[in-house]
Design an enzyme around this catalytic site. Structure first.
Site, mmCIF file in Angstrom:
data_model
loop_
_atom_site.group_PDB
_atom_site.id
_atom_site.type_symbol
_atom_site.label_atom_id
_atom_site.label_comp_id
_atom_site.label_asym_id
_atom_site.label_seq_id
_atom_site.Cartn_x
_atom_site.Cartn_y
_atom_site.Cartn_z
ATOM 1 N N HIS A 193 0.889 -1.163 -0.043
ATOM 2 C CA HIS A 193 -0.118 -0.076 -0.115
ATOM 3 C C HIS A 193 0.892 1.203 0.065
ATOM 4 C CE1 HIS A 193 -3.273 2.563 0.889
ATOM 5 N NE2 HIS A 193 -4.146 1.834 0.457
ATOM 6 N N PRO A 194 0.509 2.225 -0.695
ATOM 7 C CA PRO A 194 1.280 3.218 -1.180
ATOM 8 C C PRO A 194 1.103 4.525 -0.042
ATOM 9 C CG PRO A 194 -0.419 3.483 -2.664
ATOM 10 C CD PRO A 194 -0.526 2.402 -1.700
ATOM 11 N N CYS A 195 0.163 4.462 0.761
ATOM 12 C CA CYS A 195 -0.110 5.635 1.684
ATOM 13 C C CYS A 195 1.084 6.094 2.504
ATOM 14 C CB CYS A 195 -1.594 5.226 2.488
ATOM 15 S SG CYS A 195 -1.256 4.090 3.813
ATOM 16 N N ARG A 196 1.878 5.351 2.712
ATOM 17 C CA ARG A 196 3.048 5.851 3.677
ATOM 18 C C ARG A 196 4.326 5.778 2.856
ATOM 19 N NH1 ARG A 196 2.084 3.606 9.583
ATOM 20 N NH2 ARG A 196 3.130 5.255 10.126
ATOM 21 N N THR A 197 4.237 5.796 1.653
ATOM 22 C CA THR A 197 5.511 5.813 0.623
ATOM 23 C C THR A 197 6.263 7.152 1.096
ATOM 24 O OG1 THR A 197 4.719 4.326 -0.817
ATOM 25 C CG2 THR A 197 6.638 5.628 -1.271
#
Lengths: 111, 234
Positions: B178-182
């Site tokens: 999941h990219p939300c905290r990249t």
């Protein structure tokens, strides 16, 4: 197994190694990135066969990070080598002035 | 301007994250540079476009034995280490040829796709794995191939960070990191490089960090590539 990086004696940031051991160990300079705590002792002598993962474990213990915190190590300030990568190999590729500079950064995030 | 779905009031890098959104054209440029290097070292990444879609993605397929070794047909004794050999495998043989050589149940086909997320303005890693008979691996089975240092963290809560979703372009189920905290873990690296006036390839850095979580390791030479592009000495 490989030895732990030797902690420096009090008052001295660098381990002095006898000449015949310099081939087996390399000098590593650890630099903090972001708001990661800075290690008081930045310069360490490390066995060539020490892996990145071994170094990560060591720094995490040294900085007293909790289990949920991740620590990343970078060469060239930008590239995270595989956990199995040996520091000796990294030194061959990226070392200069007799040392390998590694940046470390803590993070809670994965995704 | 980044769209941020979750904002962490405790985050010290709240403002900094805004500066490090990856714009889509830059994403494509970084991928192109990355693929160029991949071609030079035979690492197997390529760009895929979908007919009638403007979007594309970076893709790599590699084969691995269930116990972690490379099928011997792919081994090149001139390569430096098994680990690097593994990631240099090209899809030189098709599935049926590989099946004829190895026990079908033991060879796993991993597929990694790097797509661009316009809502998060970051790259996203999609992946899946299956045995040669077509049976997809479960997430648990994929974890067996993940380095143990990541396993501990993943066991605490993989469901926070790995989801199964439909691939936006292929419409098939993939696991997604999941990219939300990249932005959160990329920001310090990017801030540091900006401060030092270094040009780094966002995709290379990002993939070197997230790849090992899902069993994908980048050969060291990608790090050297970055170095050659910098004009300022370390």
């Amino acid at each position: 197994g490989v030895a732990e990086p030797a902690p420096p004696p009090a008052g001295s940031p660098v381990i002095e190694e006898p000449p015949e051991d310099t081939k087996k160990k390399i000098d590593v300079l650890l630099k903090a990135v972001g708001d990661t705590p800075i290690m008081k002792n930045k310069k360490w002598t490390v066995e060539r066969t020490r892996t990145i993962q071994g170094l990560v474990d060591f720094i995490k213990k040294f900085l007293k990070l909790v289990a949920s915190e991740q620590l990343f190590i970078y060469v060239n300030q930008s590239f995270a080598p595989s956990p199995d990568q040996e520091v000796g190999t990294l030194y061959e590729c990226f070392g200069s002035d007799g040392k390998l500079v590694l940046h470390y950064c803590k993070s809670q995030a994965w995704g | 301007m980044c769209m941020r779905v979750e904002s962490d009031p405790m985050s010290l890098n709240f403002d900094a994250e805004d500066d490090f959104c990856l714009e889509e054209n830059r994403f494509k440029q970084y991928c192109a540079e990355f693929i160029k290097h991949s071609q030079q070292i035979g690492d197997g990444w390529e760009w895929k476009s979908i007919k009638d879609f403007p979007d594309g993605y970076m893709s790599k397929t590699h084969f691995q034995m269930k116990n972690g070794n490379t099928p011997s047909i792919f081994k090149d004794s001139t390569k430096e280490s098994d680990e690097q050999t593994l990631t240099r495998v090209e899809e030189a043989l098709d599935d049926s040829q590989v099946a004829g050589i190895c026990a079908t149940s033991e060879v796993i086909r991993y597929e990694y796709h790097v797509l661009y997320s316009s809502s998060y303005q970051v790259p996203v890693l999609y992946f899946r794995a299956c045995f040669l008979d077509g049976r997809p691996l479960t997430l648990d089975e994929i974890w067996e191939g993940v380095h143990e240092c990541y396993q501990a963290r993943l066991l605490e809560g993989p469901w926070d960070t790995i989801t199964q979703q439909e691939h936006p372009l292929l419409g098939q189920p993939f696991f997604v990191l999941h990219p939300c905290r990249t932005n959160e873990f990329m920001a310090p690296v990017l801030a540091n490089s900006r401060r030092e006036n270094r040009n780094i390839n966002y995709i290379t850095s990002w993939l070197s960090i997230v790849g090992p979580v899902v069993g994908l390791n980048l050969p060291l030479s990608y790090a050297k590539l970055v170095s050659e592009q910098n004009t300022k000495a370390d």
